[in-house]
Structure formats: C-alpha cells, structure tokens
Motif scaffolding. Structure first.
Motif, PDB file in Angstrom:
ATOM      1  N   GLN A  98       0.816  -1.216   0.000  1.00  0.00           N
ATOM      2  CA  GLN A  98       0.000   0.000   0.000  1.00  0.00           C
ATOM      3  C   GLN A  98       0.846   1.262   0.000  1.00  0.00           C
ATOM      4  O   GLN A  98       2.045   1.242   0.262  1.00  0.00           O
ATOM      5  N   ALA A  99       0.167   2.376  -0.294  1.00  0.00           N
ATOM      6  CA  ALA A  99       0.765   3.704  -0.214  1.00  0.00           C
ATOM      7  C   ALA A  99      -0.321   4.675   0.231  1.00  0.00           C
ATOM      8  O   ALA A  99      -1.522   4.354   0.196  1.00  0.00           O
ATOM      9  N   ASN A 262       4.962   6.588  -0.661  1.00  0.00           N
ATOM     10  CA  ASN A 262       5.922   5.514  -0.420  1.00  0.00           C
ATOM     11  C   ASN A 262       5.210   4.170  -0.428  1.00  0.00           C
ATOM     12  O   ASN A 262       4.370   3.895   0.424  1.00  0.00           O
ATOM     13  N   LEU A 263       5.541   3.316  -1.394  1.00  0.00           N
ATOM     14  CA  LEU A 263       4.957   1.979  -1.460  1.00  0.00           C
ATOM     15  C   LEU A 263       5.624   1.110  -0.402  1.00  0.00           C
ATOM     16  O   LEU A 263       6.857   1.034  -0.330  1.00  0.00           O
ATOM     17  N   HIS A 264       4.826   0.448   0.436  1.00  0.00           N
ATOM     18  CA  HIS A 264       5.408  -0.313   1.530  1.00  0.00           C
ATOM     19  C   HIS A 264       4.544  -1.512   1.889  1.00  0.00           C
ATOM     20  O   HIS A 264       3.373  -1.601   1.499  1.00  0.00           O
ATOM     21  N   LEU A 265       5.142  -2.385   2.675  1.00  0.00           N
ATOM     22  CA  LEU A 265       4.500  -3.631   3.067  1.00  0.00           C
ATOM     23  C   LEU A 265       5.164  -4.102   4.358  1.00  0.00           C
ATOM     24  O   LEU A 265       6.367  -4.389   4.367  1.00  0.00           O
ATOM     25  N   TYR A 266       4.414  -4.157   5.452  1.00  0.00           N
ATOM     26  CA  TYR A 266       4.940  -4.677   6.709  1.00  0.00           C
ATOM     27  C   TYR A 266       4.829  -6.195   6.698  1.00  0.00           C
ATOM     28  O   TYR A 266       3.782  -6.758   6.375  1.00  0.00           O
ATOM     29  N   LEU A 267       5.917  -6.863   7.078  1.00  0.00           N
ATOM     30  CA  LEU A 267       6.016  -8.306   6.941  1.00  0.00           C
ATOM     31  C   LEU A 267       5.816  -9.055   8.251  1.00  0.00           C
ATOM     32  O   LEU A 267       5.061 -10.027   8.321  1.00  0.00           O
ATOM     33  N   HIS A 268       6.520  -8.630   9.311  1.00  0.00           N
ATOM     34  CA  HIS A 268       6.482  -9.408  10.547  1.00  0.00           C
ATOM     35  C   HIS A 268       7.095  -8.592  11.684  1.00  0.00           C
ATOM     36  O   HIS A 268       8.051  -7.859  11.472  1.00  0.00           O
ATOM     37  N   GLY A 269       6.531  -8.753  12.892  1.00  0.00           N
ATOM     38  CA  GLY A 269       7.118  -8.148  14.073  1.00  0.00           C
ATOM     39  C   GLY A 269       6.128  -7.305  14.849  1.00  0.00           C
ATOM     40  O   GLY A 269       4.958  -7.164  14.471  1.00  0.00           O
ATOM     41  N   ALA A 270       6.613  -6.751  15.952  1.00  0.00           N
ATOM     42  CA  ALA A 270       5.803  -5.885  16.808  1.00  0.00           C
ATOM     43  C   ALA A 270       6.391  -4.481  16.806  1.00  0.00           C
ATOM     44  O   ALA A 270       7.619  -4.314  16.782  1.00  0.00           O
ATOM     45  N   ALA A 271       5.520  -3.487  16.833  1.00  0.00           N
ATOM     46  CA  ALA A 271       5.987  -2.103  16.752  1.00  0.00           C
ATOM     47  C   ALA A 271       4.967  -1.153  17.347  1.00  0.00           C
ATOM     48  O   ALA A 271       3.778  -1.462  17.439  1.00  0.00           O
ATOM     49  N   VAL A 272       5.457   0.012  17.742  1.00  0.00           N
ATOM     50  CA  VAL A 272       4.606   1.161  18.011  1.00  0.00           C
ATOM     51  C   VAL A 272       4.483   1.929  16.704  1.00  0.00           C
ATOM     52  O   VAL A 272       5.492   2.179  16.030  1.00  0.00           O
ATOM     53  N   GLU A 273       3.270   2.290  16.335  1.00  0.00           N
ATOM     54  CA  GLU A 273       3.054   3.064  15.117  1.00  0.00           C
ATOM     55  C   GLU A 273       2.287   4.324  15.467  1.00  0.00           C
ATOM     56  O   GLU A 273       1.329   4.287  16.240  1.00  0.00           O
ATOM     57  N   SER A 278      -6.217   9.356   9.638  1.00  0.00           N
ATOM     58  CA  SER A 278      -6.836   9.273   8.313  1.00  0.00           C
ATOM     59  C   SER A 278      -6.999   7.812   7.926  1.00  0.00           C
ATOM     60  O   SER A 278      -6.284   6.943   8.429  1.00  0.00           O
ATOM     61  N   ASP A 279      -7.927   7.540   7.000  1.00  0.00           N
ATOM     62  CA  ASP A 279      -8.156   6.188   6.498  1.00  0.00           C
ATOM     63  C   ASP A 279      -7.809   6.045   5.022  1.00  0.00           C
ATOM     64  O   ASP A 279      -8.225   5.079   4.375  1.00  0.00           O
ATOM     65  N   ASN A 280      -7.062   6.987   4.462  1.00  0.00           N
ATOM     66  CA  ASN A 280      -6.784   6.971   3.028  1.00  0.00           C
ATOM     67  C   ASN A 280      -5.655   5.996   2.694  1.00  0.00           C
ATOM     68  O   ASN A 280      -4.488   6.236   3.023  1.00  0.00           O
ATOM     69  N   ILE A 281      -6.015   4.895   2.051  1.00  0.00           N
ATOM     70  CA  ILE A 281      -5.057   3.851   1.671  1.00  0.00           C
ATOM     71  C   ILE A 281      -5.278   3.490   0.207  1.00  0.00           C
ATOM     72  O   ILE A 281      -6.399   3.195  -0.201  1.00  0.00           O
ATOM     73  N   LEU A 282      -4.200   3.503  -0.575  1.00  0.00           N
ATOM     74  CA  LEU A 282      -4.221   3.001  -1.948  1.00  0.00           C
ATOM     75  C   LEU A 282      -3.452   1.684  -1.942  1.00  0.00           C
ATOM     76  O   LEU A 282      -2.248   1.665  -1.710  1.00  0.00           O
ATOM     77  N   ARG A 283      -4.159   0.575  -2.179  1.00  0.00           N
ATOM     78  CA  ARG A 283      -3.538  -0.747  -2.099  1.00  0.00           C
ATOM     79  C   ARG A 283      -3.003  -1.181  -3.458  1.00  0.00           C
ATOM     80  O   ARG A 283      -3.587  -0.880  -4.492  1.00  0.00           O
ATOM     81  N   GLY A 284      -1.894  -1.940  -3.401  1.00  0.00           N
ATOM     82  CA  GLY A 284      -1.273  -2.422  -4.628  1.00  0.00           C
ATOM     83  C   GLY A 284      -1.409  -3.913  -4.832  1.00  0.00           C
ATOM     84  O   GLY A 284      -1.009  -4.430  -5.867  1.00  0.00           O
TER      85      GLY A 284
END
Length: 410
Positions: A98-99, A262-273, A278-284
């Motif tokens: 997504q971006a 920025n096109l990105h993809l979270y794969l695995h793990g724990a994080a604070v984000e 906003s809910d605006n997501i463009l999925r790839g």
C-alpha cells in the motif's frame, strides 16, 4: 491525566501472543489480534472512565472541548480533531502492499469521490477523508518491512542474479532506463499484466529465487521474502512488485518514516506506530480488498528517496527523552528508557495533547494536583492540553520504557 481503555482490532494477519502478553491477558488469544488503537479515531476511539463511574469516548471528550483538550493552535490547525492515532502493531503475516496520498492528493481525491456520489463506506472508496496519512513505525521487536523503491541500478543487479527466460526482457527494460521513469514503466507493466502472462511468469521467478538460495547468492533475504509472498499469494502481481522494493530489518528502538507516495508492506514483528488520523489507503495487492491501479499510480513516488533508519535523538543535550524527527505536521513520537535502578524523573509538559504509553516495566506519573498514578505495561494515558505538566519516573526500580505521542510542533 486519564487512563485509556483501548480497542483491539482482530485482523487476520495479527498475532495471538504479542498484544495479549503486553496487556497481561491469557496467551494465546482465541483469535489473531493485530492492532491496539489509542486515540480519537471515529472507527474505534479510546474510552475513559471518570471517577463517578461514567464512561465517555475520547472522541466525545475532544468534540465537547476541543480547545481545552487539544490546545488553541492544534484545534485550529486540525479542525478540532486529534490529528494523530497511536497503535501497537502485532504482525504475524504480511499486510497488503500500500501507499498513502499527500494532503493535496487526498483533498482532490475526496472532492472527486464526493462529487461522484461514492459512499464513504463503499468498498471501492479510495478517499474516505480529505487528509494525508504519513506514518512512523518504531520496532518493539525485530521488525521486517518492504519500503520504498530500491535504487534501480541495484534492482537490475538483483533481477540479473535471478534471471529467467521470462524475466529477461523486463530486467532489460529497467536496465535501459535505470531511473524513476524506468521504475514507473516496469511497475506499471507488472501490475497490469494479463493473468495468463502473470501465471506463467511468477512460477519462473519463484523457482529462480529457490535456486538463488541454494547457491547462497547475494540477495538471500530478498528472495526469501518473495517466496513467502508468492506462497501466500501465488497469482498476485504485487509479488513481482516486491522485487523492486527495499527489504528492511529494524531492531528494537529503530524507526521508519513512511511519507506520502511511499509503497510499503509490513512483513512481521511488533511495533509502536503513529500516523495521521486518516483512512486513506491506496492498495497495490496481496489483499482481497479494493485495488485501484490507476489511482495508485497517481500517488506513488518512484524517485527512490533514501529510507533511513531513525534511531531517535535527545530533545536537548543530556536529555533522557529522545524524539524521532520527521516531516509530518500531524504527530511526533518520542521515547524514554530507564535501566534497572535508575530513578531520574522526567517532566513532560506540552502545549497540546499527549498520549503516554508504557511498554516495559511500570511508571509513576505524578500530577501537581494529586498523587502518583501507576501506568503499568500495556497501559496508556491521555493528557489534555490544559492539564498541568506531569513528572514520570520508573516504579520499583525495575527497567521501564515510555512512548509519548504528541501533535507536531506542540
């Protein structure tokens, strides 16, 4: 200061252990738990229980007194809304590719879809609100992601390492134009391949990645990632797109900022984000949800900007509190850590709203008008703009770690 009761989002890609362990609940959970939300997002706002036993959402509290809760500057700048959302991410399986749009793109897209009469909750809605959605992810454990387009010259090296008869012409397409325009051309070609062509090419690429691993090639991590995605999504063009992205590993305390495009993809793990509210997501791809390829191409940044790993820096020399500085106007994330036996007090004043989150040990939060309130691991607290500054110190001499979310510039 008010303690928050926060919503857990049970998405299928979540972990059955990370959030329950953080909150002190039985492990494993009956179902995957993916996100813990802290804030005033309309979809799942945090709740506050008052001394008289009444309960209100943080959204209701902010709506009733935006200036008192947010501060005059923040309330005016963000239309009386809390501009950020704080989360815990608990990722067991990869998310969608997504971006997110810029502020100008979001405002234009929102106006366009409103004029077209697309319901804000519709599955094919790209812009449910008119705001940008930058985000920062800060690792709690080893955290894996794909983020941003890799330098084209390096990508050509990778593609030549896993060359197959079906892949060669695409590799040479990028080799002939190793820049942002070449990346755009290759990404667009791959993401729009006819399914029959894609179904022939993907197995070739996956077999080449297996061979690369057997030969202990230079791109082992990248190949393992493509194989993982290909196994879960064997007919998805985004598996090919993953060949073009930076493969990143964050260690605890490392952070990554994802700006617009920025096109990105979270794969695995724990994080604070922390992210804009906003809910605006463009999925790839890599998802059953709506994928609008033309709109995604409108917002993507193919310029290969650096993707630095942020490790935070002190707000002032010698300060315990470190801040992850970004260009985002909506938020700022900072953190503090106390080793065992350390008891230095940390004063937290702010002209805007704050959310405090304890992720390790326990903290005593001392308010001028009352005694200390204990903030245990997994607990969070809301401080309104008109609250006095508080002092935070570790409880019981044990190691402790705090994260603080504020609006940008507060």
């Amino acid at each position: 200061m008010e303690l928050l009761r926060n919503a857990v989002r049970p998405y299928a890609w979540g972990s059955r252990t990370i959030i329950p362990e953080l909150l002190g609940r039985p492990v494993p959970a009956p179902h995957p738990e993916a996100e813990l939300w802290m804030g005033a997002h309309p979809g799942d706002p945090s709740r506050i229980t008052r001394a008289d036993g009444t309960e209100r959402t943080l959204l209701e509290i902010v709506d009733a007194d935006p200036v008192g809760q947010l501060g005059a500057r923040c309330a005016e700048q963000w239309g009386n809304r809390l501009p950020f959302l704080l989360k815990i991410l608990a990722i067991e399986e990869p998310l969608s590719m997504q971006a997110h749009p810029s502020a100008a793109q979001a405002a234009e897209g929102f106006r366009r879809e409103e004029a077209a009469g697309i319901a804000r909750g519709a599955a094919n809605r790209n812009y449910p609100d008119p705001t940008a959605k930058p985000e920062l992810v800060c690792a709690l454990t080893e955290f894996h992601a794909l983020a941003g387009f890799r330098d084209p010259a390096r990508t050509v090296e990778f593609l030549r390492e896993i060359d197959t008869p079906g892949l060669t012409r695409y590799t040479e397409l990028l080799a002939a134009q190793p820049d942002a325009d070449g990346l755009r051309a290759l990404f667009t070609t791959w993401i729009t391949l006819p399914q029959r062509t894609l179904d022939a090419l993907l197995p070739e690429v996956l077999d080449a990645c297996v061979l690369h691993l057997k030969n202990h090639g230079r791109f082992d991590v990248e190949c393992r990632t493509v194989l993982e995605l290909g196994e879960a999504h064997p007919h998805d063009a985004a598996v090919l797109a993953a060949l073009l992205l930076n493969r990143m590993t964050l260690h605890a305390g490392d952070a990554l900022f994802l700006p617009a495009g920025n096109l990105h993809l979270y794969l695995h793990g724990a994080a604070v984000e922390i992210l804009a509210n906003s809910d605006n997501i463009l999925r790839g791809g890599l998802t059953p949800k709506h994928v609008d390829v033309p709109e995604l191409l409108r917002v993507l940044d193919f310029g290969c900007p650096d993707m630095p790993v942020l490790r935070g820096g002190p707000i002032a020399p010698g300060e315990r509190l470190v801040v992850y500085r970004t260009e985002a106007a909506e938020f700022e994330l900072s953190s503090a850590y106390w080793a065992a036996g350390e008891d230095e007090e940390l004063e937290l004043g702010c002209s805007g709203p704050q959310i405090l989150l304890c992720v390790e040990g326990a903290l005593d939060v001392v308010c001028p008008d009352g005694g200390p309130a204990r903030l245990r691991r997994g607990e969070s607290a809301w401080l309104a703009a008109d609250d006095p500054a508080v002092t935070v110190r570790p409880a019981d001499g044990a190691p402790a770690r705090l994260y603080r979310a504020t609006a940008g510039g507060c």
